[in-house]
Design an enzyme around this catalytic site. Sequence first.
Site, PDB file in Angstrom:
ATOM      1  N   CYS A   1       0.846  -1.259   0.192  1.00  0.00           N
ATOM      2  CA  CYS A   1      -0.014  -0.046  -0.114  1.00  0.00           C
ATOM      3  C   CYS A   1       0.703   1.205  -0.002  1.00  0.00           C
ATOM      4  O   CYS A   1       1.039   2.015   1.029  1.00  0.00           O
ATOM      5  CB  CYS A   1      -0.985  -0.041   1.323  1.00  0.00           C
TER       6      CYS A   1
ATOM      7  N   CYS B   1      -6.058   2.120  -4.467  1.00  0.00           N
ATOM      8  CA  CYS B   1      -5.628   2.697  -3.357  1.00  0.00           C
ATOM      9  C   CYS B   1      -6.393   4.001  -2.780  1.00  0.00           C
ATOM     10  O   CYS B   1      -6.309   4.884  -3.548  1.00  0.00           O
ATOM     11  CB  CYS B   1      -4.108   3.135  -3.302  1.00  0.00           C
TER      12      CYS B   1
HETATM   13  C1  LIG Z   1      -1.121   0.018   7.181  1.00  0.00           C
HETATM   14  C2  LIG Z   1      -1.480  -0.510   5.678  1.00  0.00           C
HETATM   15  C3  LIG Z   1      -2.586  -0.187   5.042  1.00  0.00           C
HETATM   16  C4  LIG Z   1      -3.119  -0.976   3.858  1.00  0.00           C
HETATM   17  N1  LIG Z   1      -3.887  -0.162   3.204  1.00  0.00           N
HETATM   18  C5  LIG Z   1      -4.504  -0.984   2.091  1.00  0.00           C
HETATM   19  C6  LIG Z   1      -5.630  -0.224   1.352  1.00  0.00           C
HETATM   20  O1  LIG Z   1      -5.994   0.756   1.768  1.00  0.00           O
HETATM   21  N2  LIG Z   1      -6.086  -1.157   0.510  1.00  0.00           N
HETATM   22  C7  LIG Z   1      -5.496  -1.984  -0.143  1.00  0.00           C
HETATM   23  O2  LIG Z   1      -6.051  -2.680  -1.081  1.00  0.00           O
HETATM   24  N3  LIG Z   1      -4.285  -2.715   0.683  1.00  0.00           N
HETATM   25  C8  LIG Z   1      -3.919  -2.090   1.940  1.00  0.00           C
HETATM   26  N4  LIG Z   1      -2.755  -2.542   2.381  1.00  0.00           N
HETATM   27  C9  LIG Z   1      -2.109  -4.013   1.801  1.00  0.00           C
HETATM   28  C10 LIG Z   1      -2.741  -4.971   1.984  1.00  0.00           C
HETATM   29  O3  LIG Z   1      -3.154  -5.511   3.244  1.00  0.00           O
HETATM   30  C11 LIG Z   1      -1.950  -6.326   1.422  1.00  0.00           C
HETATM   31  O4  LIG Z   1      -1.588  -5.879   0.152  1.00  0.00           O
HETATM   32  C12 LIG Z   1      -2.634  -7.686   1.431  1.00  0.00           C
HETATM   33  O5  LIG Z   1      -2.789  -7.969   2.779  1.00  0.00           O
HETATM   34  C13 LIG Z   1      -1.588  -8.647   0.773  1.00  0.00           C
HETATM   35  O6  LIG Z   1      -2.002  -9.807   0.950  1.00  0.00           O
HETATM   36  P1  LIG Z   1      -1.084 -11.159   0.849  1.00  0.00           P
HETATM   37  O7  LIG Z   1      -2.169 -12.296   1.055  1.00  0.00           O
HETATM   38  O8  LIG Z   1      -0.283 -11.071  -0.230  1.00  0.00           O
HETATM   39  O9  LIG Z   1      -0.383 -10.912   2.382  1.00  0.00           O
HETATM   40  P2  LIG Z   1      -0.984 -10.891   3.832  1.00  0.00           P
HETATM   41  O10 LIG Z   1      -2.288 -10.569   3.809  1.00  0.00           O
HETATM   42  O11 LIG Z   1       0.197  -9.972   4.258  1.00  0.00           O
HETATM   43  O12 LIG Z   1      -0.759 -12.520   4.121  1.00  0.00           O
HETATM   44  C14 LIG Z   1       0.575 -13.256   4.327  1.00  0.00           C
HETATM   45  C15 LIG Z   1       0.200 -14.502   5.364  1.00  0.00           C
HETATM   46  O13 LIG Z   1       1.346 -15.362   5.104  1.00  0.00           O
HETATM   47  C16 LIG Z   1       1.483 -15.549   6.181  1.00  0.00           C
HETATM   48  N5  LIG Z   1       3.010 -16.184   6.261  1.00  0.00           N
HETATM   49  C17 LIG Z   1       4.151 -15.542   6.241  1.00  0.00           C
HETATM   50  N6  LIG Z   1       5.269 -16.244   6.109  1.00  0.00           N
HETATM   51  C18 LIG Z   1       4.892 -17.389   6.179  1.00  0.00           C
HETATM   52  C19 LIG Z   1       5.415 -18.874   6.290  1.00  0.00           C
HETATM   53  N7  LIG Z   1       6.873 -19.007   6.124  1.00  0.00           N
HETATM   54  N8  LIG Z   1       4.573 -19.930   6.488  1.00  0.00           N
HETATM   55  C20 LIG Z   1       3.313 -19.829   6.454  1.00  0.00           C
HETATM   56  N9  LIG Z   1       2.648 -18.716   6.374  1.00  0.00           N
HETATM   57  C21 LIG Z   1       3.430 -17.524   6.197  1.00  0.00           C
HETATM   58  C22 LIG Z   1       1.514 -14.606   7.147  1.00  0.00           C
HETATM   59  O14 LIG Z   1       1.353 -14.954   8.572  1.00  0.00           O
HETATM   60  C23 LIG Z   1       0.126 -14.046   6.367  1.00  0.00           C
HETATM   61  O15 LIG Z   1      -0.932 -14.386   7.182  1.00  0.00           O
HETATM   62  C24 LIG Z   1      -2.288  -2.285   3.445  1.00  0.00           C
HETATM   63  C25 LIG Z   1      -1.232  -2.607   4.224  1.00  0.00           C
HETATM   64  C26 LIG Z   1      -1.040  -1.901   5.525  1.00  0.00           C
HETATM   65  C27 LIG Z   1       0.139  -2.603   6.301  1.00  0.00           C
END
Ligand SMILES: Cc1cc2nc3c(=O)[nH]c(=O)nc-3n(C[C@H](O)[C@H](O)[C@H](O)COP(=O)(O)OP(=O)(O)OC[C@H]3O[C@@H](n4cnc5c(N)ncnc54)[C@H](O)[C@@H]3O)c2cc1C
Length: 438
Positions: A189, A366
Amino acid sequence: MLLSTTRVSVHQLRRYATTAVPKDKDHYHLVVVGGGAGGLSIAAKFTEVLTTLDKGKVVVIEPNEMHYYQPMWTLVGAGIKTVAQSGRPMASVMPRQVKWIRDRCVSIEPDHNRVRLSGANGVLSYDFLVVAVGIHIDWNRVKGLTDALKTPGVCSNYSVETVTKTLPAIEGIKEGNAIFTFPNTAIKCAGAPQKIMYLADAYWRQHGIRDKINITYNTALGVIFGVPKYAKALNKIVDQKNINVNYRHNLVEVVADKKEAVFEDLASNERKRFKYDMLHVTPPMSAPPLVSSLADPQSGGYMSVNKETLQHVKYENIFGIGDCTNAPTSKTAAAVAAQTGVVSRNLLAVMKGKKPYAHYDGYTSCPLVTGNNKCILAEFDYNLEPLETFPIDQSKESRLMYYMKKDLMPNMYWNGLLKGIWNGPQFYRRIMHLGMGK
Ligand SMILES: Cc1cc2nc3c(=O)[nH]c(=O)nc-3n(C[C@H](O)[C@H](O)[C@H](O)COP(=O)(O)OP(=O)(O)OC[C@H]3O[C@@H](n4cnc5c(N)ncnc54)[C@H](O)[C@@H]3O)c2cc1C
């Protein structure tokens, strides 16, 4: 690191799998690593939406007891929502037909179709793998930051542990310097580092102390936002709000006992010290080390996928979703939503022995909250071209977009994305634009 770019077919992999399978009970049709936004949406697709694979065929490996809706942390930092509202027990959001292994994956061995876990679960083998482990936060890459985050006034919305420090930091400063940072790496983000700044500005204006506080935005980027249309609007906003913006300034050290933040000027390589009374840090981030076996020399450590199909560039039975891949888009939950439809359809095709056919256009979004009740909803694609859902100019601040961000989007996340039924707004965009456009 992968050295060879030779593709490995599903057929070949099945052959590896049969020779390398440890035990039947440890073999799964689909293994999903990571139970965040991407992992749970894919697990739901394959057990409840696209196919109904039996219990025991789909496994999610995820170590955390709690699942957080991270986009809410911007509002948590500003005191508009609570941290409790942003989280739910992992067990309550895990799709019912999925087997959840509460463990950390420590290595992915794609040549053997297996993953290794940290605990007693040992090794699992798979027919198909989806990797969704998010992005890695490198708190230690800024000298003194971890200790500084224990002191008053220093905060970050980028973790559940530190987001609760942001509101006290905003409330705690009555005068002086407030600094907000953006690091010299890809982050999740890319709008969040400045959203909290606008909300802090609104709070100080509401309390009649804004003229006693100097707000500085020190960003390692050369622009305020990557998409020119929204950058133009944001440049006006920082001017109107009297915010100092320093480009190509990268935070390298926090000296908490002197309340100094040290920045490297990336243009001159000079080190500059800034006194702070409040400091909101967006930490540097990088590819999770776990995906190094799926990276290649060009992918910067991120899992290397075909940017349109999201299939791994070498292993046909592996797909990536979300922040951990090298798909060159802005890393957001909105991007995950658009990717989940593509990954699930392509993976299902590959499971049936067909070629991937669905294409991801880089859609990401965003909601740039620019104050109390105001938001610019940036939506764009791989080419940084706006891909707006509504038939209005979304670069204008809007109250409607603010309420969408605050009230509607959390619902779409919990009840749509995590249930595998929200694939992003493409369908609605077409309707709103009367079938014209992308
Ligand atoms: C402050 C903030 C504001 C944001 N604002 C926005 C917004 O307004 N709009 C928007 O669309 N997005 C926003 N985001 C971004 C969004 O949250 C992420 O892009 C999204 O969660 C990505 O999804 P993901 O599944 O790739 O990763 P995540 O949702 O981060 O999930 C990754 C998962 O993998 C697990 N994991 C990690 N390593 C391992 C391992 N070795 N073994 C097993 N499991 C593991 C973790 O525990 C976690 O549960 C924001 C993020 C933050 C921090």
